[in-house]
Design an enzyme around this catalytic site. Structure first.
Site, PDB file in Angstrom:
ATOM      1  N   GLY B  37       0.787  -1.232   0.000  1.00 23.00           N
ATOM      2  CA  GLY B  37       0.000   0.000   0.000  1.00 23.00           C
ATOM      3  C   GLY B  37       0.812   1.272   0.000  1.00 23.00           C
ATOM      4  N   CYS B 245     -28.039  -8.708 -16.135  1.00 16.83           N
ATOM      5  CA  CYS B 245     -27.429  -8.407 -17.434  1.00 16.83           C
ATOM      6  C   CYS B 245     -28.393  -8.826 -18.535  1.00 16.83           C
ATOM      7  CB  CYS B 245     -26.106  -9.147 -17.582  1.00 16.83           C
ATOM      8  SG  CYS B 245     -25.457  -9.105 -19.271  1.00 16.83           S
ATOM      9  N   CYS B 248     -26.445 -11.981 -20.549  1.00 18.13           N
ATOM     10  CA  CYS B 248     -26.172 -13.288 -19.938  1.00 18.13           C
ATOM     11  C   CYS B 248     -27.022 -13.539 -18.698  1.00 18.13           C
ATOM     12  CB  CYS B 248     -24.682 -13.418 -19.588  1.00 18.13           C
ATOM     13  SG  CYS B 248     -24.186 -12.505 -18.113  1.00 18.13           S
ATOM     14  N   CYS B 270     -23.197  -6.654 -18.846  1.00 15.12           N
ATOM     15  CA  CYS B 270     -21.969  -6.821 -18.063  1.00 15.12           C
ATOM     16  C   CYS B 270     -20.873  -5.898 -18.586  1.00 15.12           C
ATOM     17  CB  CYS B 270     -21.435  -8.247 -18.174  1.00 15.12           C
ATOM     18  SG  CYS B 270     -22.441  -9.479 -17.359  1.00 15.12           S
ATOM     19  N   CYS B 276     -19.133 -12.113 -19.418  1.00 19.11           N
ATOM     20  CA  CYS B 276     -20.440 -12.184 -20.066  1.00 19.11           C
ATOM     21  C   CYS B 276     -20.419 -13.224 -21.200  1.00 19.11           C
ATOM     22  CB  CYS B 276     -20.792 -10.801 -20.623  1.00 19.11           C
ATOM     23  SG  CYS B 276     -22.519 -10.605 -21.061  1.00 19.11           S
TER      24      CYS B 276
END
Lengths: 196, 287, 370
Positions: B37, B245, B248, B270, B276
């Protein structure tokens, strides 16, 4: 290997060999305790192939290097001079240091970075007789639950962890194997815990 | 690109960057992994694509890449967005490595603004393109000041800013680039991914963040604790559009809103195009 | 049924082909040669070399041609090329005192040893469009050249230096850090600042300098000296044991003389600002000197009045036009994922507000409660 010329021992194909070597080093640093294969470079005795490969991968004229104990010999200096060009400096000013754990002492000498720039810390390359997944217990970033590695000692790494986010970072090398212990890893003595 | 220009690219080193530059970047990556980080300064190079268009990610990918890798490049979750196509071609040409659109087949995934839906594994590296690496930059424009704040672990200002949101709007109004705390130490900008993606920052894969223009690299090793900043009474909420979606049928994936006509018609699909397409393939096979 | 848009790759290829066609323009018009650009757009070439940090007039001319005259794009091409070049070593510091001056003026003295050399300048031209240039083929009259000086031309500030009237610049013999090899960090010392300004955008440095003249960090500059000419580049060859000439570059150097009130411990003294740029770039060199001087407030014990040109971090972080233009233009890239995220949030907040309002309106006791 005793008769190795200082002009020998480079990677056969530097761009791709160093890329493979770096990936091994990076996997080791990202997953403390795992042992990776690293090879391709040869330096004069007593450097392991792993240490030589790591040096070629990370060091150059922009990084200072400290050769500790037996690793500081005429042939090694000539090899470093030809292949790496890193200025050789004493332990307290070096970016990288290489030697056995005993020769690298006292580890309190190395740069641990400063609060604003903890990255300005040394990387130690510790030459080991062997690397095994036993001994000290490791936990922290990069480790799923716990991992084990035959560290040369416990106390120094616990002290180093207490400095976090400052501290030095270590690679351990032996033959064609490499492991790592970043300053973020918590180290405990497994045998002591089992006994308790 | 003309044949002549393509031939000229052969004069460049493997993965474009010279070895000294790669070593410099590799050292920064290792320090980044050692201090999760924390933003490691690095001497970012001018790349043959503009700053702000993924030069940090490209430099990181080039420095970690081996000839055995298979790379996937996504922008907004999609493999076929122009900048993703351009970067993928760059690596095909300069490193001669395999490319893929399948998340599961990739060993390196370079991304802008998304984390793939499919969970990544230990053998994968996720490289993020980062525009502004400093999570506190919009509160304090000075690098000298924010660096001090990180050093002293002084993140009060960050919490104050988030709380001001709550006071004003009744919710934390940061929807993307939502700040996280890594391993209980550094507050980190996860790059402008939607906050929906934040939980996936705790991953089995190695995650490396590259900010070229701002000259910073930072990293999150596998299995590292990554917590989105929040408050006890206003917990972090990674919610997304509440639709399935349209292609899909996924109800769990992040969705793009597509305007389909000028009468207010819209549909949700998506954002992760590979996710997808894989689902559709499986549905077709099952049918 | 909706099908996601594909074909990014073909679109990119087509765009590149079209771009090449546009670059060439009308093919019935003769194509520009690199030599024409180098010789006849020499100041454009100089700017690209200065901000590209690479002295190579032919390459800069080619970049200008490839970039269709977009100067920042040309600078970017040079930078991206430069960064791939191997480094064989560093030259000795150039000696501008030994410059072969094409132009050399001082605003602080009527005459100076070495003379005032006006040289090729726009300064006293009347800015009238010269329609004769629209016709081709006519050669301009030959300029009358004076006797070239063979001896070095001393710097004007040296005369002030001898009297102790101007602050002495000591050579600290330290190797300056290299902005192109190390990340920029703060506090940035003067060598680093000068590097950043030297390759910074001419327009940005000009505006910063102008702002100090108008009072945002005013420091009363005089052009002590401005010189343009050729200097030799010498490089130490370890095998030979001495330095040899490896070439020559054209540069512009400006030293400003600035007021300084002195302090309790120090007598009043003039101070300097310094500008040095590749090629003939007077505006940039003078601007650089002004900005350099403004950034020195701390070492000279002046007040920080909060002027933009006094702010090292502000100036250095925003001077680079390749960085600036890249980041600015990247907002053309798709951002629809982030936008969607904000869209959802604002819809959610609006819905919550409407629900709250509806509840409020429905409550008969609302008014009484308030």
């Amino acid at each position: 290997m005793d008769t190795q010329s200082s002009y020998e021992g480079a990677f056969a194909s530097p761009p791709t060999d160093s890329a493979q070597a770096f990936r091994a080093a990076m996997r080791a640093m990202a997953r403390p305790g795992t042992i990776e294969a690293i090879a391709g470079a040869r330096a004069p005795e007593p450097f392991s192939e792993a240490a030589a490969s790591l040096l070629l991968t990370l060091c150059d004229p922009d990084t200072s290097l400290y050769l500790a104990g037996e690793h500081d010999n005429e042939a090694a200096r000539a090899w470093v001079g030809f292949h790496i060009g890193a200025p050789l400096l004493p332990a307290d000013r070096a970016d990288f240091a290489v030697g056995t754990w005993g020769a690298l002492q006292p580890v309190s000498a190395y740069k641990v970075g400063v609060a604003e720039y903890p990255d300005r810390a040394a990387t130690l390359i510790v030459e080991m007789p062997s690397l095994e997944r036993n001994g000290a217990q490791l936990s922290g970033p990069g480790i799923k639950d716990t991992a084990n590695l035959n560290l040369p000692e416990i106390g120094a790494f616990q002290a180093n962890r207490r400095l976090f986010p400052l501290g030095f970072d270590c690679f351990f090398t032996s033959g064609q194997s490499i492991a790592a212990l970043p300053r973020s890893t918590r180290v405990s003595d497994l045998s002591a815990e089992e006994a308790a | 690109m003309t044949a002549q220009a393509a031939a000229a690219m052969d004069d460049y080193n493997f993965a474009y960057l010279d070895e000294q530059t790669k070593r410099m970047i590799r050292r920064a990556i290792l320090k980044g992994l050692a201090v999760p980080g924390y933003q490691v300064p690095f001497a970012s190079r001018e790349m043959p694509m503009p700053y702000g268009w993924g030069t940090g990610g490209v430099q990181v990918s080039a420095a970690v890449m081996t000839p055995d890798d298979t790379i996937k490049v996504i922008d907004q979750g999609a493999d076929d967005t122009t900048n993703a196509v351009s970067i993928r071609k760059f690596f095909e040409r300069t490193a001669d490595i395999d490319v893929t659109e399948r998340t599961s087949e990739a060993t390196i995934i370079q991304t802008r603004h998304r984390i793939p839906e499919e969970l990544l594994n230990e053998d994968q590296i996720l490289v993020y393109q980062v525009p502004i690496p400093e999570p506190m930059r919009f509160i304090e424009p000075r690098e000298t000041e924010t660096r001090k704040m990180h050093a002293l672990e002084e993140y009060g200002l960050m919490h104050v800013r988030l709380y001001e949101n709550i006071a004003k709007h009744g919710a934390i109004t940061t929807a993307y680039a939502y700040p996280v705390k890594v391993e209980d130490r550094y507050v980190m900008d996860p790059s402008p991914i939607p906050k929906f993606d934040n939980p996936k920052l705790e991953s089995e894969a190695i995650q490396i963040f590259g900010a070229g223009r701002e000259q910073r690299i930072y990293a999150v090793p596998p299995y590292t604790k990554v917590v989105s900043l929040d408050f006890d009474d206003y917990p972090f909420d990674p919610s997304k559009a509440n639709h399935p979606c349209a292609l899909c049928g996924s109800v769990t994936s992040y969705l793009d809103e597509v305007i389909v006509d000028d009468k207010g018609g819209r549909m949700f699909v998506c954002s992760d195009t590979d996710y997808c397409a894989s689902r559709i393939r499986r549905q077709e096979q099952a049918a | 049924m909706y099908v996601a848009v594909k074909g990014g790759e073909r679109a990119i290829d087509n765009a590149h082909t079209w771009l090449a066609e546009e670059r060439r323009g009308d093919i019935s018009v003769e194509e520009l040669s690199i030599a024409q650009i180098r010789e006849q757009l020499a100041l454009a070439v100089a700017r690209v070399m200065a901000e590209g940090s690479l002295f190579d007039p032919d390459l800069a001319a080619l970049a200008i041609k490839q970039a269709r005259g977009d100067m920042i794009e040309a600078v970017f091409l040079i930078r991206a090329f430069r960064t791939t070049l191997p480094r064989f070593g560093a030259s000795e510091p150039i000696d501008t005192g030994a410059m072969t001056c094409d132009r050399r003026i001082s605003a602080t003295f009527k005459d100076v040893p070495g003379g005032q050399v006006l040289g090729p300048t726009f300064d006293y031209t009347h800015r009238l469009i010269d329609f004769t240039l629209a016709a081709t083929g006519e050669l301009p009259p030959e300029a009358q050249a004076g006797e070239p000086r063979t001896e070095p031309t001393p710097h004007v500030t040296e005369f002030l230096d001898r009297e102790g009237l101007i602050q002495t610049e000591e050579d600290d013999t330290k190797t300056p850090r290299d902005l192109t090899r190390e990340p920029l960090d703060f506090p940035a010392d003067r060598p680093l600042r000068l590097q950043a300004i030297a390759r910074g955008d001419e327009g940005f440095i000009l505006s910063m300098a102008y702002s100090t003249q108008r009072g945002y960090g005013r420091n009363h500059p005089f052009v002590g000296e401005l010189r343009v000419g050729q200097v030799a580049i010498e490089m130490d060859i370890p095998e030979l044991g001495f330095a040899i000439d490896i070439g020559e570059v054209t540069i512009t150097e400006c030293e400003t003389v600035n007021q300084f009130m002195g302090s309790k411990s120090e007598p009043p003294q003039f101070t300097r600002g310094y500008g040095l740029v590749f090629g003939h770039c007077e505006r940039k060199a003078i601007s650089m000197a002004l900005v350099d001087r403004a950034l020195r407030w701390e070492e000279l014990g002046e007040d920080n009045v909060g002027a933009p040109a006094q702010d090292v971090e502000f100036v250095l972080s925003h001077a680079d036009n390749v960085q600036a233009t890249g980041f600015l233009e990247h907002i053309k890239l798709p951002h629809y994922v982030d936008f969607q995220s904000e869209l959802e949030l604002i819809r959610k907040l609006r819905a919550e507000a409407e629900t709250a309002k509806a509840e409020e309106d429905a409550s008969p006791f609302q008014e009484a409660a308030e």
